[in-house]
Write a protein that holds these residues in place. Structure first.
Motif, PDB file in Angstrom:
ATOM      1  N   ASP A 199       0.810  -1.218   0.000  1.00  0.00           N
ATOM      2  CA  ASP A 199       0.000   0.000   0.000  1.00  0.00           C
ATOM      3  C   ASP A 199       0.843   1.267   0.000  1.00  0.00           C
ATOM      4  O   ASP A 199       0.366   2.339   0.402  1.00  0.00           O
ATOM      5  N   LEU A 200       2.080   1.173  -0.451  1.00  0.00           N
ATOM      6  CA  LEU A 200       2.954   2.331  -0.584  1.00  0.00           C
ATOM      7  C   LEU A 200       3.475   2.392  -2.016  1.00  0.00           C
ATOM      8  O   LEU A 200       3.456   1.399  -2.744  1.00  0.00           O
ATOM      9  N   GLY A 207      21.513   4.132  -7.892  1.00  0.00           N
ATOM     10  CA  GLY A 207      22.675   4.486  -7.098  1.00  0.00           C
ATOM     11  C   GLY A 207      22.396   5.124  -5.767  1.00  0.00           C
ATOM     12  O   GLY A 207      23.324   5.372  -4.994  1.00  0.00           O
ATOM     13  N   SER A 208      21.140   5.395  -5.444  1.00  0.00           N
ATOM     14  CA  SER A 208      20.858   6.095  -4.178  1.00  0.00           C
ATOM     15  C   SER A 208      19.698   5.498  -3.411  1.00  0.00           C
ATOM     16  O   SER A 208      19.069   6.165  -2.599  1.00  0.00           O
ATOM     17  N   GLY A 209      19.383   4.230  -3.668  1.00  0.00           N
ATOM     18  CA  GLY A 209      18.453   3.545  -2.804  1.00  0.00           C
ATOM     19  C   GLY A 209      17.025   3.475  -3.285  1.00  0.00           C
ATOM     20  O   GLY A 209      16.718   3.674  -4.457  1.00  0.00           O
ATOM     21  N   VAL A 210      16.139   3.208  -2.345  1.00  0.00           N
ATOM     22  CA  VAL A 210      14.712   3.057  -2.592  1.00  0.00           C
ATOM     23  C   VAL A 210      13.947   3.894  -1.580  1.00  0.00           C
ATOM     24  O   VAL A 210      14.281   3.907  -0.395  1.00  0.00           O
ATOM     25  N   ALA A 211      12.917   4.594  -2.047  1.00  0.00           N
ATOM     26  CA  ALA A 211      12.045   5.372  -1.161  1.00  0.00           C
ATOM     27  C   ALA A 211      10.639   4.798  -1.218  1.00  0.00           C
ATOM     28  O   ALA A 211      10.163   4.409  -2.292  1.00  0.00           O
ATOM     29  N   LEU A 212       9.977   4.733  -0.070  1.00  0.00           N
ATOM     30  CA  LEU A 212       8.590   4.299   0.021  1.00  0.00           C
ATOM     31  C   LEU A 212       7.739   5.499   0.392  1.00  0.00           C
ATOM     32  O   LEU A 212       7.959   6.129   1.424  1.00  0.00           O
ATOM     33  N   LEU A 213       6.759   5.833  -0.478  1.00  0.00           N
ATOM     34  CA  LEU A 213       5.968   7.044  -0.317  1.00  0.00           C
ATOM     35  C   LEU A 213       4.524   6.712   0.040  1.00  0.00           C
ATOM     36  O   LEU A 213       3.952   5.725  -0.437  1.00  0.00           O
ATOM     37  N   ASP A 214       3.923   7.583   0.858  1.00  0.00           N
ATOM     38  CA  ASP A 214       2.506   7.510   1.173  1.00  0.00           C
ATOM     39  C   ASP A 214       1.722   7.978  -0.056  1.00  0.00           C
ATOM     40  O   ASP A 214       1.900   9.109  -0.506  1.00  0.00           O
ATOM     41  N   ASP A 219       4.408  11.822   1.089  1.00  0.00           N
ATOM     42  CA  ASP A 219       5.450  11.865   2.123  1.00  0.00           C
ATOM     43  C   ASP A 219       6.328  10.613   2.051  1.00  0.00           C
ATOM     44  O   ASP A 219       5.846   9.502   1.797  1.00  0.00           O
ATOM     45  N   ILE A 220       7.620  10.801   2.292  1.00  0.00           N
ATOM     46  CA  ILE A 220       8.553   9.682   2.308  1.00  0.00           C
ATOM     47  C   ILE A 220       8.436   8.952   3.642  1.00  0.00           C
ATOM     48  O   ILE A 220       8.783   9.492   4.696  1.00  0.00           O
ATOM     49  N   GLU A 221       7.927   7.730   3.610  1.00  0.00           N
ATOM     50  CA  GLU A 221       7.757   6.935   4.813  1.00  0.00           C
ATOM     51  C   GLU A 221       9.050   6.233   5.201  1.00  0.00           C
ATOM     52  O   GLU A 221       9.389   6.123   6.379  1.00  0.00           O
ATOM     53  N   LEU A 227      20.249   0.204  -0.966  1.00  0.00           N
ATOM     54  CA  LEU A 227      19.782  -0.635  -2.057  1.00  0.00           C
ATOM     55  C   LEU A 227      20.287  -0.067  -3.377  1.00  0.00           C
ATOM     56  O   LEU A 227      19.871   1.008  -3.798  1.00  0.00           O
ATOM     57  N   ARG A 228      21.201  -0.764  -4.022  1.00  0.00           N
ATOM     58  CA  ARG A 228      21.866  -0.231  -5.199  1.00  0.00           C
ATOM     59  C   ARG A 228      21.370  -0.882  -6.479  1.00  0.00           C
ATOM     60  O   ARG A 228      21.228  -2.097  -6.555  1.00  0.00           O
TER      61      ARG A 228
END
Length: 369
Positions: A199-200, A207-214, A219-221, A227-228
């Protein structure tokens, strides 16, 4: 699931019938002597195809100045798209299908990424969204649909500019912008894709990872900066992030960002890995094919085709790979034995409903025999 089989899980011009040519019989390209499976062409279409996806019902395509949907025997719908070309962004869910496009001069930092929504069944245009025309958001790089929200990602490639990838949340029905999230604040330069996880909105950043957003606010949760992946070599399946970079395929657990397994490959992946029920398969720019056990990461087999791999898909018993120089090659799922070769110019392909669908200057629907 890879970028060609998406359950992620907008138009100009009138609908056209397209130019349909029906054929039957064997593959017009003669396979090599090691082949034991041939393709029987059911239908051929005068369609220029660069990218394809399958959602369980439609075979979607983008290429030339058109986007559309095929079903066996006919073009279900087609829409003309002028002065822009396809990009690596697609999502479909329920009655909404999203395509992403780049402007003609995207490489020089001119214009802006554009996203268009269509009715999945009839192809009626619903809405369109254009990223900021600031020279930074010229390339579409991912789309995902979650609930009533469509999330789209845009950025630019190259050097000597202020990188600041943008994720935009759009109301799926009205097309109105709900929120915008800039990822430069967490060090992101390039996007590697958008998916749905727990649900995100899962955003890969090369090169700079993973973001999980609402999805409601943008918003960045969570942000996992370890994680490359490369700009093209990643996908999400279940609760895992599969990241192909130069020399390795690494899987991560999205619940906490921990590494699950890592498998060695030779070269760099230029397309997203294919993840199906049992295998994780990587194709490289030098024509290498590496098939890993999806759960354990054990290398099951590897093979080689000529030139950069354009697409990978899987049928019940086989893995299908197409490359710029090697044409179409079929491998057995179990041990990688080559069971088909044909000299075809294929830009992209998908498998679904017991059919292999592939295209370049023309698009074909084939059964296996």
């Amino acid at each position: 699931m890879n970028r060609r089989t998406v359950l992620a899980t907008i138009g100009i011009g009138s609908m056209t019938a397209g130019c349909l040519r029906l054929e039957s019989g064997s593959d017009p390209n003669t396979p090599s002597t090691d082949a034991s499976i041939e393709l029987s062409i059911e239908h051929s279409f005068d369609i220029d195809t660069e990218d394809m996806w399958y959602d369980g019902t439609n075979y979607y395509y983008s290429g030339g100045n058109n986007v559309g949907a095929l079903i066996p025997g006919e073009i279900r719908w087609e829409q003309e798209v002028e002065n822009i070309s396809g990009g690596r962004a697609f999502a479909t869910k329920d009655s909404t299908t999203i395509f992403g496009f780049k402007p003609p001069n995207a490489g020089s930092g001119e214009g802006a990424a554009e996203f268009r929504a269509y009715n999945s069944a009839a192809g009626d245009p619903l809405w369109q969204y254009r990223a900021p025309e600031d020279g930074v958001h010229t390339h579409p790089r991912g789309a995902a649909i979650i609930g009533d929200t469509v999330a789209v990602g845009s950025n630019r490639y190259g050097s000597d500019f202020d990188a600041n990838p943008l994720i935009t949340g759009i109301d799926a029905e009205s097309g109105s912008v709900q929120w915008e999230t800039e990822l430069g604040s967490i060090g992101a330069k390039y996007l590697s894709g958008l998916w749905v996880y727990d649900d995100l909105i899962c955003v890969g950043q090369a090169g700079s990872g993973v973001a999980l957003l609402d999805p409601a606010t943008g918003d960045i949760e969570k942000h996992y900066d370890s994680l490359r992946t490369s700009t093209t070599g990643s996908t999400v399946e279940g609760d895992r992030f599969f990241a192909a970079s130069n020399g390795a395929l690494t899987t991560y657990d999205l619940s906490d960002g921990s590494e699950n397994w890592i498998g060695g490959i030779e070269g760099r992946s230029r397309i997203e890995p294919l993840i199906d029920s049992t295998l994780a398969i990587v194709g490289t720019g030098s024509g290498g094919v590496f098939a890993f056990d999806r759960a354990s990461g054990t290398l099951q087999w590897d093979g080689s085709v000529g030139g950069q791999i354009n697409a990978i898909t899987s049928s019940n018993d086989h893995i299908w790979v197409t490359s710029e120089e090697g044409g179409l090659v079929g491998f057995t799922r179990g041990d990688g034995t080559v069971i088909h070769r044909s000299a075809r110019d294929i830009q992209d392909m998908v498998y679904g409903d017991d059919r292999l669908v592939f295209g370049a200057d023309e698009t074909h629907i084939a059964t296996l025999s």
